[in-house]
Design an enzyme around this catalytic site. Structure first.
Site, mmCIF file in Angstrom:
data_model
loop_
_atom_site.group_PDB
_atom_site.id
_atom_site.type_symbol
_atom_site.label_atom_id
_atom_site.label_comp_id
_atom_site.label_asym_id
_atom_site.label_seq_id
_atom_site.Cartn_x
_atom_site.Cartn_y
_atom_site.Cartn_z
ATOM 1 C CE1 TYR A 144 6.564 56.456 38.174
ATOM 2 C CE2 TYR A 144 7.995 56.678 40.087
ATOM 3 C CZ TYR A 144 7.002 57.180 39.275
ATOM 4 O OH TYR A 144 6.429 58.398 39.556
ATOM 5 C CG ASP A 246 15.796 56.150 38.850
ATOM 6 O OD1 ASP A 246 16.036 56.687 39.952
ATOM 7 O OD2 ASP A 246 14.649 55.947 38.423
ATOM 8 C CE LYS A 274 11.368 57.114 45.949
ATOM 9 N NZ LYS A 274 10.062 57.628 46.383
#
Length: 443
Positions: A144, A246, A274
């Site tokens: 994702y 990522d 994050k």
């Protein structure tokens, strides 16, 4: 054993009338009887509106690296908000945050701040296409990379739908994604060298970027096989493809320099989010100077709230602490203690479990001895994981019901919290054993 969710149910009934599914993100919806609503969080704990208290290992899907409502971060934010949150011009604080990212991240020579991991991967992909003059991208099944249309392929679909390994099917994860985008996305099984080589021989000269998580942070915490990331690096160089890592989940969590510090393989472009802000909404993308230098020179990237004072202050405080103190080594030490305790519990009950390696972010996969990709993970006992998640939550341990999602540790998880967690998990496992779980061949 049950848990009181009376006020959550009232809120759910109200929210469902004014918000799709009663939530602001699909993954927060756990069903009509399971969706609950939070009131506050502090340190390693979260309380819902009914007063239920949980040791929190979801940590908002990983951003909370220091702990909820961490005083040093919140105090830094409080100190800047009365001087203006969005100035419309770049602030000194933004420059300081970008300097910290460059100093901490091995492959980043230039960086831009944005608001979310989705924005970070979206802009990185645009830059890669502009730099190479190509349009196709390669991604791996189960990964994702945010909620923009270009990367939402073979993400949520059951692995059984991915097609044959020799000819994978790129499956859109949502209605509303233009069919034509599927022609630009090539999906592959992770850790499959032969599939990678075959695909590059076919589409390598047309491919702008290969985007991957260094480890599958959103799907079973699957690690790269020894040499696989190195292979990606060599092949991208050979075909003139930009390698995009990522690191939205792994950045500032596995190490100060993220997964690239751990694995020793550097990307051309990297997306962060994050943990860089301890839960405040901030993200970044950056990489090689010659690649990033095209931004603003015919390549668009903007954002009204990019680098706003609240986000920048949170990142400045969080990254400053990570640089100055042994935060991540402490998190890893406590996470390892939790992992070892979990292994002992399941071994005592003769339940076969695979616990992934990194103690700050890990996953439990039941009934399997190895997981190399999303297809392997599909063989695990997801029913038992769901029962376990429900049982431990009833006892006050919050993990995600989705077995693909990891357990995350924060600096605020103390030894006493680990002890409590292990006691509650042990009680849940024994109770499920009495009920006949796990079933089949997991044990």
């Amino acid at each position: 054993m049950g848990i009181n969710r009376e006020l959550s149910q009232v809120l759910y009934d109200k929210a469902s009338r004014i918000m799709p599914l009663g939530v602001n993100s699909n993954v927060r919806h756990w069903g009509e009887d399971m969706t609950f609503y939070g009131r506050r969080a502090k340190g390693a704990y979260l309380w819902d509106v009914d007063g239920n208290k949980y040791v929190d290992y979801r940590l908002a899907f990983g951003p909370v690296i220091l702990g909820h409502a961490y005083d040093a971060v919140d105090d830094r934010v409080s100190g800047v908000i009365r001087s203006g949150v969005s100035l419309g011009i770049t602030s000194e604080l933004e420059v300081e945050v970008c300097q910290k990212v460059v100093e901490m991240c091995p492959s980043v020579e230039m960086v831009r701040l944005v608001n979310s991991g989705t924005e970070a991967t979206m802009h990185a992909l645009r830059v890669a296409r502009a730099y190479t003059g190509r349009e196709k991208m390669i991604k791996f099944e189960g990964m994702y990379h945010g909620s923009h249309d270009y990367v939402l392929f073979s993400t949520y679909a059951p692995p059984q739908a991915y097609g044959n390994r020799r000819d994978p099917i790129a499956i859109p994860a949502s209605s509303g994604i233009p069919r034509g985008l599927g022609d630009l996305v090539v999906t592959l099984p992770f850790n499959d060298e032969e599939a990678l080589e075959r695909t590059l021989q076919r589409v390598g000269p047309e491919t702008a970027a290969l985007m991957t998580e260094p480890m599958m942070g959103n799907f079973g915490s699957v690690e790269p096989k020894p040499g696989f990331l190195e292979l990606l690096r060599r092949k991208c160089d050979e075909y003139g493809i930009l390698l995009i890592f990522d690191e939205v989940k792994t950045g500032f969590r596995l190490a100060n320099g993220g997964a690239q510090e751990v694995y020793g393989v550097h990307a051309d472009l990297t997306a962060y989010a994050k943990a860089m802000g301890n839960g405040y909404p901030i993200a970044a993308y950056g990489g090689r100077r010659d690649v990033m230098d095209i931004v603003g020179r015919g390549v668009t990237q903007g954002g009204t709230y990019a680098g706003n004072a609240v986000a920048a202050a949170a990142a400045d405080a969080t990254l400053g602490m990570l640089k100055a103190e042994p935060i991540l080594s402490t998190v890893a030490k406590r996470g390892l203690r939790l992992q070892e305790g979990l292994k002992s519990i399941f071994k005592e009950q003769d339940i076969r479990v695979l616990i992934s390696r990194h103690p700050a972010i890990f996953t439990l996969s039941f009934g399997v001895d190895y997981v190399r990709d999303a297809r392997d993970w599909a063989r695990s006992d997801r029913e038992y994981y769901g029962k376990l998640a429900e049982a431990v939550m009833e006892r006050g341990v919050l993990i995600d019901e989705d077995p693909r999602e990891p357990w995350c540790l924060s600096y605020s998880h103390a030894d006493a919290d680990i002890d409590l967690t292990l006691d509650l998990v042990n009680d849940a496992v024994q109770a499920l054993k009495v009920q006949g779980y796990p079933r089949g061949s997991v044990g």
